[in-house]
Write a protein that holds these residues in place. Structure first.
Motif, PDB file in Angstrom:
ATOM      1  N   UNK A  11       0.856  -1.196   0.000  1.00 41.43           N
ATOM      2  CA  UNK A  11       0.000   0.000   0.000  1.00 41.43           C
ATOM      3  C   UNK A  11       0.891   1.244   0.000  1.00 41.43           C
ATOM      4  N   UNK A  12       0.543   2.201  -0.859  1.00 46.04           N
ATOM      5  CA  UNK A  12       1.327   3.433  -0.959  1.00 46.04           C
ATOM      6  C   UNK A  12       2.504   3.344  -1.915  1.00 46.04           C
ATOM      7  N   UNK A  13       2.758   2.164  -2.451  1.00 48.21           N
ATOM      8  CA  UNK A  13       3.853   1.974  -3.409  1.00 48.21           C
ATOM      9  C   UNK A  13       3.286   1.734  -4.801  1.00 48.21           C
ATOM     10  N   UNK A  14       4.007   2.177  -5.797  1.00 50.42           N
ATOM     11  CA  UNK A  14       3.704   1.856  -7.188  1.00 50.42           C
ATOM     12  C   UNK A  14       4.306   0.471  -7.438  1.00 50.42           C
ATOM     13  N   UNK A  15       3.520  -0.442  -8.005  1.00 45.99           N
ATOM     14  CA  UNK A  15       3.956  -1.822  -8.170  1.00 45.99           C
ATOM     15  C   UNK A  15       3.803  -2.247  -9.629  1.00 45.99           C
ATOM     16  N   UNK A  16       4.811  -2.956 -10.141  1.00 45.15           N
ATOM     17  CA  UNK A  16       4.732  -3.569 -11.461  1.00 45.15           C
ATOM     18  C   UNK A  16       4.701  -5.075 -11.242  1.00 45.15           C
ATOM     19  N   UNK A  17       3.549  -5.692 -11.557  1.00 48.69           N
ATOM     20  CA  UNK A  17       3.348  -7.127 -11.371  1.00 48.69           C
ATOM     21  C   UNK A  17       3.564  -7.810 -12.721  1.00 48.69           C
ATOM     22  N   UNK A  18       4.412  -8.844 -12.734  1.00 49.29           N
ATOM     23  CA  UNK A  18       4.817  -9.485 -13.991  1.00 49.29           C
ATOM     24  C   UNK A  18       4.750 -11.004 -13.860  1.00 49.29           C
ATOM     25  N   UNK A  19       4.177 -11.681 -14.881  1.00 48.64           N
ATOM     26  CA  UNK A  19       4.275 -13.148 -14.902  1.00 48.64           C
ATOM     27  C   UNK A  19       5.569 -13.501 -15.635  1.00 48.64           C
ATOM     28  N   UNK A  20       6.418 -14.253 -14.948  1.00 46.49           N
ATOM     29  CA  UNK A  20       7.757 -14.530 -15.454  1.00 46.49           C
ATOM     30  C   UNK A  20       7.930 -15.999 -15.830  1.00 46.49           C
ATOM     31  N   UNK A  21       8.982 -16.264 -16.586  1.00 49.01           N
ATOM     32  CA  UNK A  21       9.385 -17.623 -16.931  1.00 49.01           C
ATOM     33  C   UNK A  21      10.869 -17.583 -17.272  1.00 49.01           C
ATOM     34  N   UNK A  22      11.596 -18.605 -16.857  1.00 46.35           N
ATOM     35  CA  UNK A  22      13.050 -18.581 -17.053  1.00 46.35           C
ATOM     36  C   UNK A  22      13.511 -19.194 -18.376  1.00 46.35           C
ATOM     37  N   UNK A  23      12.591 -19.794 -19.148  1.00 47.70           N
ATOM     38  CA  UNK A  23      12.971 -20.396 -20.428  1.00 47.70           C
ATOM     39  C   UNK A  23      12.260 -19.741 -21.606  1.00 47.70           C
ATOM     40  N   UNK A  24      11.928 -18.484 -21.483  1.00 50.70           N
ATOM     41  CA  UNK A  24      11.161 -17.737 -22.480  1.00 50.70           C
ATOM     42  C   UNK A  24      12.091 -16.816 -23.267  1.00 50.70           C
ATOM     43  N   UNK A  39      11.549 -13.893 -23.753  1.00 52.93           N
ATOM     44  CA  UNK A  39      11.517 -12.604 -23.037  1.00 52.93           C
ATOM     45  C   UNK A  39      12.221 -12.662 -21.684  1.00 52.93           C
ATOM     46  N   UNK A  40      12.784 -13.804 -21.303  1.00 55.68           N
ATOM     47  CA  UNK A  40      13.440 -13.939 -20.000  1.00 55.68           C
ATOM     48  C   UNK A  40      14.498 -12.864 -19.754  1.00 55.68           C
ATOM     49  N   UNK A  41      15.252 -12.402 -20.764  1.00 54.04           N
ATOM     50  CA  UNK A  41      16.210 -11.318 -20.502  1.00 54.04           C
ATOM     51  C   UNK A  41      15.563 -10.050 -19.930  1.00 54.04           C
ATOM     52  N   UNK A  42      14.225  -9.935 -20.026  1.00 51.69           N
ATOM     53  CA  UNK A  42      13.547  -8.793 -19.405  1.00 51.69           C
ATOM     54  C   UNK A  42      13.740  -8.785 -17.891  1.00 51.69           C
ATOM     55  N   UNK A  56      16.809 -19.908  -7.982  1.00 51.66           N
ATOM     56  CA  UNK A  56      18.240 -20.030  -8.264  1.00 51.66           C
ATOM     57  C   UNK A  56      18.595 -19.366  -9.596  1.00 51.66           C
ATOM     58  N   UNK A  57      17.828 -19.651 -10.646  1.00 49.35           N
ATOM     59  CA  UNK A  57      18.091 -19.049 -11.956  1.00 49.35           C
ATOM     60  C   UNK A  57      17.918 -17.524 -11.886  1.00 49.35           C
ATOM     61  N   UNK A  58      16.837 -17.083 -11.275  1.00 49.51           N
ATOM     62  CA  UNK A  58      16.562 -15.640 -11.213  1.00 49.51           C
ATOM     63  C   UNK A  58      17.641 -14.883 -10.445  1.00 49.51           C
ATOM     64  N   UNK A  59      18.099 -15.456  -9.331  1.00 50.22           N
ATOM     65  CA  UNK A  59      19.084 -14.740  -8.520  1.00 50.22           C
ATOM     66  C   UNK A  59      20.507 -14.890  -9.039  1.00 50.22           C
TER      67      UNK A  59
END
Length: 163
Positions: A25-38, A40-43, A81-84
């Motif tokens: 609450x009070x923050x601007x949030x960008x919610x994204x559905x992610x995948x590590x083998x896509x 668009x993963x470099x996004x 693990x992949x994301x971090x």
């Protein structure tokens, strides 16, 4: 009863803890559905750059992995693990969810109902993005090909960082 907002939902973090979206609450949030083998993963790198650049000003990226497009077969531990390690993600990640259909996470059902995309309320592909204001309302939906850097000006504007 008032119409629900983003802040009325909860979701499991990738570490298995229940988190209330009201924490944002009070923050601007960008919610994204992610995948590590896509394709668009470099996004993930661009999303992390937005998070780093604007988090001190009241902005957060939230990543929700999904395998509904068959590009996120891993467990939550493998995804984290992949994301971090590969993309140096530090923004909050959530447990893998469905984003479409009757098994879709209630938050995603709600966001899709608020801002339909080109194919109606459904999520077309990985890396669909929803910009949520501090009051919990959906401001904008961005299609998967929209790179995170193209959203920076809108974030600056919403945060009052642009003249």
């Amino acid at each position: 009863m008032a119409d629900p907002t983003f802040h009325d939902f909860t979701a499991l973090t990738i570490d298995g803890e229940l988190r209330a979206m009201s924490e944002y609450r009070g923050r601007l949030v960008l919610v994204v559905n992610t995948a590590t083998l896509c394709a668009f993963t470099p996004q993930l790198t661009g999303l992390q750059e937005l998070h780093d650049r604007f988090s001190a000003h009241g902005f957060t990226v939230l990543g929700f992995p999904s395998d509904q497009f068959h590009q996120e077969p891993g467990t939550d531990e493998e995804i984290q693990e992949v994301c971090t390690s590969t993309f140096e993600v530090t923004f909050p990640l959530f447990s893998k969810i469905d984003v479409n259909g009757s098994s879709a996470h209630p938050l995603w059902q709600w966001m899709c109902a608020q801002k339909a995309g080109v194919i109606g309320g459904r999520i077309a592909w990985n890396f669909t993005k929803f910009l949520i204001d501090g009051e919990g309302k959906v401001l904008r939906r961005y299609a998967p090909p929209v790179p995170p850097g193209r959203i920076a000006r809108r974030i600056e504007s919403e945060l009052g960082l642009r003249p």
